[in-house]
Design a protein around this motif. Structure first.
Motif, short mmCIF file in Angstrom:
data_model
loop_
_atom_site.label_atom_id
_atom_site.label_comp_id
_atom_site.label_asym_id
_atom_site.label_seq_id
_atom_site.Cartn_x
_atom_site.Cartn_y
_atom_site.Cartn_z
N TYR A 155 0.83 -1.32 0.07
CA TYR A 155 -0.05 -0.04 -0.04
C TYR A 155 0.72 1.34 -0.11
CZ TYR A 155 -3.72 -3.13 1.51
OH TYR A 155 -4.78 -4.08 1.45
N PRO A 156 0.64 2.22 -0.90
CA PRO A 156 1.51 3.29 -0.91
C PRO A 156 1.25 4.67 0.00
CG PRO A 156 -0.10 3.65 -2.60
CD PRO A 156 -0.28 2.11 -2.01
N VAL A 157 1.23 4.06 1.40
CA VAL A 157 1.06 5.08 2.49
C VAL A 157 2.34 5.04 3.42
CG1 VAL A 157 -1.52 4.44 2.61
CG2 VAL A 157 0.05 3.13 3.83
N GLY A 158 2.44 6.35 3.93
CA GLY A 158 3.84 6.45 4.57
C GLY A 158 5.03 6.11 3.92
N GLN A 159 5.95 5.22 4.35
CA GLN A 159 7.03 4.62 3.83
C GLN A 159 6.60 3.33 3.12
OE1 GLN A 159 10.12 6.04 3.45
NE2 GLN A 159 9.18 7.73 4.18
N GLY A 160 5.26 3.03 3.07
CA GLY A 160 4.98 1.78 2.46
C GLY A 160 4.46 0.74 3.42
N LEU A 161 3.41 -0.02 3.12
CA LEU A 161 2.98 -1.09 4.10
C LEU A 161 2.35 -2.18 3.46
CD1 LEU A 161 2.14 -1.76 6.98
CD2 LEU A 161 -0.53 -0.95 6.16
N ALA A 162 3.45 -3.02 3.41
CA ALA A 162 3.45 -4.25 2.41
C ALA A 162 2.42 -5.27 3.21
CB ALA A 162 4.98 -5.08 2.21
N THR A 163 1.71 -6.20 2.51
CA THR A 163 1.06 -7.08 3.16
C THR A 163 0.98 -8.58 2.59
OG1 THR A 163 -1.34 -7.37 3.80
CG2 THR A 163 -1.09 -6.49 1.66
N GLY A 164 0.64 -9.65 2.97
CA GLY A 164 0.55 -10.74 2.51
C GLY A 164 0.01 -11.77 3.60
N ARG A 165 0.18 -13.15 3.22
CA ARG A 165 -0.45 -14.20 3.99
C ARG A 165 0.79 -15.38 4.46
NH1 ARG A 165 -5.79 -13.67 6.03
NH2 ARG A 165 -6.99 -12.21 4.52
N ILE A 166 0.62 -15.93 5.63
CA ILE A 166 1.40 -17.23 5.96
C ILE A 166 0.30 -18.27 5.65
CG2 ILE A 166 2.58 -18.60 7.75
CD1 ILE A 166 2.80 -15.61 9.19
N VAL A 167 0.81 -18.96 4.33
CA VAL A 167 -0.13 -19.87 3.82
C VAL A 167 0.15 -21.40 4.43
CG1 VAL A 167 -0.68 -20.97 1.87
CG2 VAL A 167 -0.12 -18.56 1.44
N ALA A 168 1.48 -21.40 4.69
CA ALA A 168 1.59 -22.72 5.31
C ALA A 168 2.72 -22.42 6.51
CB ALA A 168 2.18 -23.79 4.59
N PRO A 169 2.28 -22.11 7.79
CA PRO A 169 3.13 -22.00 8.99
C PRO A 169 4.45 -23.06 9.02
CG PRO A 169 1.06 -21.23 9.34
CD PRO A 169 0.87 -22.21 8.32
N ALA A 170 3.86 -24.44 9.07
CA ALA A 170 4.49 -25.50 9.47
C ALA A 170 5.93 -25.32 8.46
CB ALA A 170 3.93 -26.72 9.17
N SER A 171 5.78 -24.96 7.00
CA SER A 171 6.93 -24.79 5.96
C SER A 171 7.89 -24.03 6.66
CB SER A 171 6.27 -24.60 4.71
OG SER A 171 5.93 -23.18 4.82
N LEU A 172 7.51 -23.02 7.60
CA LEU A 172 8.57 -22.13 8.07
C LEU A 172 9.47 -22.46 9.16
CD1 LEU A 172 6.23 -18.93 8.00
CD2 LEU A 172 7.78 -19.74 6.28
N ILE A 173 9.07 -23.92 9.81
CA ILE A 173 9.96 -24.20 10.81
C ILE A 173 11.39 -24.41 10.50
CG2 ILE A 173 10.16 -26.02 12.69
CD1 ILE A 173 7.02 -26.35 12.45
N GLY A 174 12.33 -23.88 11.21
CA GLY A 174 13.81 -24.11 10.79
C GLY A 174 14.29 -23.39 9.63
N GLN A 175 13.56 -22.32 9.16
CA GLN A 175 14.05 -21.32 8.14
C GLN A 175 15.12 -20.80 8.68
OE1 GLN A 175 13.38 -20.59 5.06
NE2 GLN A 175 11.63 -21.98 4.96
N VAL A 176 16.27 -20.50 7.90
CA VAL A 176 17.52 -19.89 8.37
C VAL A 176 17.69 -18.79 7.53
CG1 VAL A 176 19.99 -20.21 8.55
CG2 VAL A 176 18.44 -22.18 8.96
N CYS A 177 18.04 -17.68 8.20
CA CYS A 177 18.11 -16.46 7.46
C CYS A 177 19.51 -16.07 7.42
CB CYS A 177 17.33 -15.36 7.85
SG CYS A 177 17.59 -13.89 7.05
N ALA A 178 20.51 -15.76 6.39
CA ALA A 178 21.76 -15.30 6.58
C ALA A 178 21.69 -13.72 6.91
CB ALA A 178 22.53 -15.44 5.21
#
Length: 181
Positions: A155-178
């Motif tokens: 959404y083009p408000v302020g510095q931007g407001l992104a949005t989305g969904r967590i479709v499958a929370p279990a698929s995020l278990i153990g995600q590693v971020c560099a």
């Protein structure tokens, strides 16, 4: 955000970075009484937490939000395990995430949704503030390539407001971020 809260009617909300939005979330929880709405906010700064708690009290909204002080590491990632946050959520699965923290190096927020999304209910709605910044654009690109996450837009408000969904929370278990660049 207020309109989306009214439409989605989440019973559990997880916020990253406390402040004015915390007041809005507390007001939402108050508006849902006598139903119980769980709101947990992670705040990296002791001073910011104290100020938000003061604002909640003077607004008559004290006790409606649990604010946890959680430090960040040199990369800007929260130093708390998802299971510790789950304890504060008291068994509820967030249906809404509001990401306006941590405050740190560019890209530090990419880890937030990857690590804590596993706590959420399927089809949970997430929002990312400051979405037009380079680090947040990088986070959105990473999330868009991550199975289990969906990026819907900004959404083009302020510095931007992104949005989305967590479709499958279990698929995020153990995600590693560099570490961010």
């Amino acid at each position: 955000l207020w309109e989306s809260l009214q439409e989605d009617r989440p019973n559990s909300i997880l916020e990253f970075g406390s402040g004015k939005t915390t007041l809005m979330l507390a007001k939402y929880a108050e508006s849902r009484r006598p139903e119980r709405v769980t709101v947990v906010s992670l705040e990296q700064g002791v001073t910011a937490r104290a100020e938000t708690e003061r604002l909640l009290e003077v607004s008559g909204l004290g006790g409606l939000v649990t604010i946890l002080t959680v430090p960040i590491d040199d990369s800007g990632f929260y130093q708390v395990a998802p299971d510790q946050v789950a304890v504060a959520l008291a068994g509820s699965q967030p249906e809404w995430l509001l990401i306006d923290g941590p405050s740190g190096p560019a890209g530090c927020r990419v880890d937030t949704l990857l690590r804590f999304g596993e706590l959420c209910a399927p089809a949970s709605h997430w929002y990312l503030d400051d979405a037009f910044r380079d680090g947040e654009i990088e986070a959105l690109m990473r999330w868009n390539r991550t199975p289990g996450l969906r990026v819907d837009g900004i959404y083009p408000v302020g510095q931007g407001l992104a949005t989305g969904r967590i479709v499958a929370p279990a698929s995020l278990i153990g995600q590693v971020c560099a570490a961010p660049r």
